[in-house]
Design a protein around this motif. Sequence first.
Motif, short mmCIF file in Angstrom:
data_model
loop_
_atom_site.label_atom_id
_atom_site.label_comp_id
_atom_site.label_asym_id
_atom_site.label_seq_id
_atom_site.Cartn_x
_atom_site.Cartn_y
_atom_site.Cartn_z
N PRO A 172 0.82 -1.22 0.00
CA PRO A 172 0.00 0.00 0.00
C PRO A 172 0.85 1.26 0.00
O PRO A 172 1.94 1.28 0.55
CB PRO A 172 -0.80 -0.12 1.30
N MET A 173 0.34 2.31 -0.66
CA MET A 173 0.99 3.62 -0.65
C MET A 173 0.05 4.56 0.09
O MET A 173 -1.05 4.86 -0.39
CB MET A 173 1.24 4.09 -2.09
N PHE A 174 0.45 4.99 1.28
CA PHE A 174 -0.42 5.75 2.17
C PHE A 174 -0.31 7.25 1.91
O PHE A 174 0.78 7.77 1.67
CB PHE A 174 -0.05 5.49 3.64
N ASN A 175 -1.44 7.94 2.00
CA ASN A 175 -1.49 9.40 1.97
C ASN A 175 -2.28 9.81 3.22
O ASN A 175 -3.51 9.80 3.21
CB ASN A 175 -2.15 9.92 0.69
N PHE A 176 -1.56 10.14 4.29
CA PHE A 176 -2.21 10.46 5.56
C PHE A 176 -2.88 11.83 5.56
O PHE A 176 -3.76 12.09 6.37
CB PHE A 176 -1.21 10.34 6.72
N GLU A 177 -2.50 12.72 4.63
CA GLU A 177 -3.16 14.02 4.54
C GLU A 177 -4.57 13.88 3.96
O GLU A 177 -5.47 14.62 4.35
CB GLU A 177 -2.33 14.97 3.66
N LYS A 178 -4.76 12.94 3.04
CA LYS A 178 -6.06 12.77 2.39
C LYS A 178 -6.78 11.49 2.81
O LYS A 178 -7.82 11.17 2.23
CB LYS A 178 -5.87 12.76 0.86
N ASN A 179 -6.26 10.77 3.80
CA ASN A 179 -6.87 9.52 4.29
C ASN A 179 -7.08 8.52 3.16
O ASN A 179 -8.17 7.97 2.99
CB ASN A 179 -8.20 9.76 4.99
N LYS A 180 -6.04 8.30 2.37
CA LYS A 180 -6.15 7.41 1.22
C LYS A 180 -5.02 6.39 1.20
O LYS A 180 -3.93 6.64 1.71
CB LYS A 180 -6.09 8.21 -0.09
N ILE A 181 -5.35 5.25 0.59
CA ILE A 181 -4.36 4.22 0.31
C ILE A 181 -4.41 3.97 -1.19
O ILE A 181 -5.46 3.63 -1.73
CB ILE A 181 -4.67 2.90 1.05
N ALA A 182 -3.29 4.14 -1.87
CA ALA A 182 -3.21 3.81 -3.29
C ALA A 182 -2.61 2.42 -3.42
O ALA A 182 -1.76 2.01 -2.62
CB ALA A 182 -2.34 4.84 -4.02
N PHE A 183 -3.09 1.67 -4.43
CA PHE A 183 -2.56 0.32 -4.62
C PHE A 183 -2.78 -0.14 -6.06
O PHE A 183 -3.65 0.38 -6.76
CB PHE A 183 -3.20 -0.66 -3.64
N HIS A 184 -1.96 -1.08 -6.50
CA HIS A 184 -2.12 -1.70 -7.80
C HIS A 184 -3.13 -2.85 -7.67
O HIS A 184 -3.40 -3.31 -6.56
CB HIS A 184 -0.79 -2.26 -8.32
N THR A 185 -3.65 -3.33 -8.78
CA THR A 185 -4.56 -4.47 -8.75
C THR A 185 -3.85 -5.63 -8.06
O THR A 185 -2.76 -6.02 -8.47
CB THR A 185 -4.97 -4.89 -10.18
N PRO A 186 -4.43 -6.16 -6.98
CA PRO A 186 -3.79 -7.28 -6.29
C PRO A 186 -3.62 -8.48 -7.23
O PRO A 186 -4.41 -8.69 -8.15
CB PRO A 186 -4.78 -7.62 -5.17
N GLU A 187 -2.56 -9.26 -6.99
CA GLU A 187 -2.30 -10.43 -7.83
C GLU A 187 -3.18 -11.60 -7.45
O GLU A 187 -3.38 -12.51 -8.24
CB GLU A 187 -0.83 -10.83 -7.70
N VAL A 188 -3.70 -11.59 -6.22
CA VAL A 188 -4.45 -12.75 -5.74
C VAL A 188 -5.81 -12.32 -5.19
O VAL A 188 -5.91 -11.36 -4.43
CB VAL A 188 -3.66 -13.47 -4.61
N LEU A 189 -6.83 -13.01 -5.61
CA LEU A 189 -8.15 -12.88 -5.02
C LEU A 189 -8.25 -14.01 -4.01
O LEU A 189 -8.15 -15.18 -4.36
CB LEU A 189 -9.23 -13.03 -6.11
N LEU A 190 -8.42 -13.67 -2.74
CA LEU A 190 -8.39 -14.70 -1.71
C LEU A 190 -9.61 -15.58 -1.74
O LEU A 190 -9.51 -16.79 -1.63
CB LEU A 190 -8.24 -14.06 -0.32
N ARG A 191 -10.78 -14.99 -1.90
CA ARG A 191 -11.99 -15.82 -1.82
C ARG A 191 -13.20 -15.00 -2.24
O ARG A 191 -13.27 -13.82 -1.97
CB ARG A 191 -12.16 -16.29 -0.37
N VAL A 192 -14.16 -15.69 -2.85
CA VAL A 192 -15.47 -15.11 -3.09
C VAL A 192 -16.45 -16.02 -2.35
O VAL A 192 -16.56 -17.20 -2.67
CB VAL A 192 -15.84 -15.06 -4.59
N GLN A 193 -17.08 -15.50 -1.33
CA GLN A 193 -18.04 -16.26 -0.53
C GLN A 193 -19.42 -15.97 -1.08
O GLN A 193 -19.92 -14.87 -0.96
CB GLN A 193 -17.94 -15.84 0.94
N ARG A 194 -20.04 -16.98 -1.69
CA ARG A 194 -21.34 -16.76 -2.35
C ARG A 194 -22.52 -17.13 -1.48
O ARG A 194 -23.64 -16.98 -1.88
CB ARG A 194 -21.38 -17.57 -3.64
#
Length: 178
Positions: free
Chosen positions: A80-102
């Motif tokens: 994660p890339m944090f921006n504490f002034e704007k309360n944001k986290i920037a990130f790239h598309t994760p490589e792994v989807l952990l789970r989809v609970q249907r």
Amino acid sequence: MEVLLQTIFKETIQEKKTVNAWKKGDDKVLEGKIKTLKSNYTLSFDNKAGFEKVFSDKKSEICCKIELQRGLVFFNIDSPMFNFEKNKIAFHTPEVLLRVQRRDHFRLDIEPEMNISSYLYYKETPLLSQMTNLSAGGAAFVVESLFSDFVPGEQLDNMVLFVEDTEGRCSHSMGGDS
């Protein structure tokens, strides 16, 4: 996988769903909104004090959960890339989807080593079965049987399950290996 996650993030944005985010190993959860910025995504949080408190350790992995019509989606943000002034986290598309609970209820998978077996009685015939998972909405069993009239996933009614000398009536859905 990347295309699936991009589709999930697009749905999250269109449906204006919140993303629950927390630091791995911590139980404090913040609700945020996801947005796109070219090849990156951002999570924005309204709770500035909570944001700073939960994510003060910039080295932590961030765990995320989104509740969509397709089910619960879980993924982690590794860098994660944090921006504490704007309360944001920037990130790239994760490589792994952990789970989809249907399902509506959390489903606990039963490891084969636990060997939770029982007899299910169907049409007064005892069938040895192995429990494969359990939830508040039911349980799944694998039945090894010579009966050819069972269809995997078939809902079977009026079954009796005997466990520790206790008889309970249940409706049982057969698993894929039945």
